[in-house]
Write an enzyme that holds these catalytic residues in place. Structure first.
Site, PDB file in Angstrom:
ATOM      1  N   SER A   1     -80.375  -2.906   6.360  1.00  0.00           N
ATOM      2  CA  SER A   1     -81.158  -4.040   5.872  1.00  0.00           C
ATOM      3  C   SER A   1     -80.864  -5.297   6.674  1.00  0.00           C
ATOM      4  O   SER A   1     -79.719  -5.771   6.718  1.00  0.00           O
ATOM      5  CB  SER A   1     -80.850  -4.293   4.394  1.00  0.00           C
TER       6      SER A   1
ATOM      7  N   HIS B   1     -84.821  -1.820   7.515  1.00  0.00           N
ATOM      8  CA  HIS B   1     -85.246  -2.229   6.181  1.00  0.00           C
ATOM      9  C   HIS B   1     -85.419  -3.748   6.149  1.00  0.00           C
ATOM     10  O   HIS B   1     -84.496  -4.497   6.481  1.00  0.00           O
ATOM     11  CB  HIS B   1     -84.173  -1.782   5.177  1.00  0.00           C
TER      12      HIS B   1
ATOM     13  N   ASP C   1     -86.357  -7.020   3.824  1.00  0.00           N
ATOM     14  CA  ASP C   1     -86.428  -7.504   2.446  1.00  0.00           C
ATOM     15  C   ASP C   1     -87.166  -8.825   2.355  1.00  0.00           C
ATOM     16  O   ASP C   1     -86.616  -9.869   2.697  1.00  0.00           O
ATOM     17  CB  ASP C   1     -85.008  -7.697   1.903  1.00  0.00           C
TER      18      ASP C   1
ATOM     19  N   MET D   1     -88.631 -11.738   0.051  1.00  0.00           N
ATOM     20  CA  MET D   1     -88.438 -12.291  -1.303  1.00  0.00           C
ATOM     21  C   MET D   1     -89.239 -13.579  -1.457  1.00  0.00           C
ATOM     22  O   MET D   1     -89.346 -14.350  -0.498  1.00  0.00           O
ATOM     23  CB  MET D   1     -86.960 -12.606  -1.533  1.00  0.00           C
TER      24      MET D   1
ATOM     25  N   HIS E   1     -89.690  -3.827   2.300  1.00  0.00           N
ATOM     26  CA  HIS E   1     -89.431  -3.883   0.856  1.00  0.00           C
ATOM     27  C   HIS E   1     -89.866  -5.246   0.338  1.00  0.00           C
ATOM     28  O   HIS E   1     -89.206  -6.253   0.593  1.00  0.00           O
ATOM     29  CB  HIS E   1     -87.920  -3.647   0.628  1.00  0.00           C
TER      30      HIS E   1
ATOM     31  N   MET F   1     -90.209  -7.837  -2.381  1.00  0.00           N
ATOM     32  CA  MET F   1     -89.746  -8.295  -3.703  1.00  0.00           C
ATOM     33  C   MET F   1     -90.531  -9.546  -4.042  1.00  0.00           C
ATOM     34  O   MET F   1     -90.002 -10.663  -4.075  1.00  0.00           O
ATOM     35  CB  MET F   1     -88.237  -8.573  -3.648  1.00  0.00           C
TER      36      MET F   1
ATOM     37  N   MET G   1     -83.520   0.928  -6.886  1.00  0.00           N
ATOM     38  CA  MET G   1     -82.600  -0.197  -6.703  1.00  0.00           C
ATOM     39  C   MET G   1     -81.283   0.126  -7.413  1.00  0.00           C
ATOM     40  O   MET G   1     -81.282   0.421  -8.613  1.00  0.00           O
ATOM     41  CB  MET G   1     -83.184  -1.497  -7.287  1.00  0.00           C
TER      42      MET G   1
ATOM     43  N   ASP H   1     -81.016   1.608  -2.621  1.00  0.00           N
ATOM     44  CA  ASP H   1     -80.826   0.281  -2.026  1.00  0.00           C
ATOM     45  C   ASP H   1     -79.919  -0.597  -2.881  1.00  0.00           C
ATOM     46  O   ASP H   1     -80.259  -0.906  -4.025  1.00  0.00           O
ATOM     47  CB  ASP H   1     -82.222  -0.374  -1.874  1.00  0.00           C
TER      48      ASP H   1
END
Ligand code: DX5
Ligand code: ZN
Length: 213
Positions: free
Chosen positions: A6, A31, A33, A35, A64, A66, A135, A173
C-alpha cells in the site's frame, strides 16, 4: 500468496525513488488508498497524484476507494489503467449497478467490507465480482492493529465462494506483516495488502519476498 503493497505508507516526498525499488520487487499489485474525509476520517491523495504514480508503476494497480459515491470516479480510475477497482459495500446503495459499471469500463470489480460488516451481505453479488477485500482494521489509517476476527471472516468467505462455485479472490487489508502471513494463508487469503510492514522496512524488497512465500 499475492502481495499488494500500500502506497499510503510511502515517502510522498520521493515517490520516484519508492517506485524504483517497487518495480524491482516481487510485488503483484500496487495498492492505492483513496480517502475523502467523509467515508473515513482521513484524506490521503487524489487522482492528480495517482496519475503520476500510475505512469511510474510497472505493476497492475489495485485501487481501494474509501469514499462516498465511488461510482462518480469510475472514469478517473479507468484512466489510471487500474486492474482492480475496490468499492466499499457500505458506500454503495446500488452496489450491483456500480459493480456492473466497473465491469463495463473494462476493470475488475472488487467489493470491500468493513470489519463490522458480515460476509453474508455478499450472497447476492459474489458471482458478479472478481475479488472481496476484507478490512482487518477500520479503514482510514495505516499502522493499526490487525483485528483477529478477520480469520473467521476469511473462512466464511472461502465457504461462500465455494458454495457459489465462482472464482473470486480474497484480499486482506490492515495490520498485515510477516507475523500473520502464515495464519492468513492457512485461513484462505489470496492477496495481502501491506503498508507500513513494507514501505516502513529497511529492506522492502526482502519483506515482499517473505510475504509471498
Ligand atoms: C487503511 C488502508 C490500508 C493501509 C494499510 O485504511 O486501506 O491499505 O494502507 O496499512 P498497514 O499495512 O500499515 O496496516
Ligand atoms: Zn487499502
Amino acid at each position: 500468496m499475492l502481495v499488494s503493497p500500500s502506497l499510503l505508507a510511502a515517502n510522498f516526498a520521493n515517490l520516484e525513488k519508492e517506485m524504483e525499488w517497487f518495480n524491482r520487487s516481487d510485488s503483484d499489485f500496487l495498492h492505492l488508498d483513496v480517502m475523502d474525509g467523509v467515508f473515513v476520517p482521513n484524506i490521503s491523495f487524489g487522482f492528480p497524484v495517482l496519475k503520476h504514480v500510475a505512469r511510474l508503476c510497472q505493476k497492475p494497480l489495485d485501487v481501494h476507494l474509501m469514499i462516498v459515491q465511488p461510482e462518480k470516479f469510475i472514469n478517473e480510475v479507468k484512466a489510471l489503467g487500474a486492474y482492480y477497482m475496490n468499492v466499499h459495500y457500505e458506500a454503495c446503495t446500488h452496489l450491483h449497478r456500480v459493480v456492473s459499471q466497473i465491469r463495463e469500463a473494462g476493470m475488475h470489480p472488487a467489493v470491500t467490507l468493513n470489519p463490522a460488516t458480515p460476509v453474508c451481505v455478499l450472497e447476492d453479488i459474489i458471482e458478479d465480482i472478481d475479488m472481496v477485500l476484507l478490512m482487518s482494521v477500520n479503514p482510514g489509517f495505516g499502522g493499526q492493529k490487525f483485528i483477529e476476527h478477520t480469520y473467521d471472516k476469511i473462512r466464511q468467505l472461502r465457504e461462500l465462494i465455494k458454495r457459489h462455485g465462482c472464482d473470486v479472490k480474497i484480499e486482506v487489508d490492515g495490520g498485515v506483516s510477516q507475523k500473520n502471513v502464515e495464519a492468513l494463508s492457512a485461513a484462505g487469503a489470496d492477496v495481502l495488502v501491506a503498508g507500513s510492514a513494507v514501505f516502513g522496512a529497511e529492506d522492502p524488497i526482502e519483506v515482499v519476498r517473505q510475504l509471498k512465500k
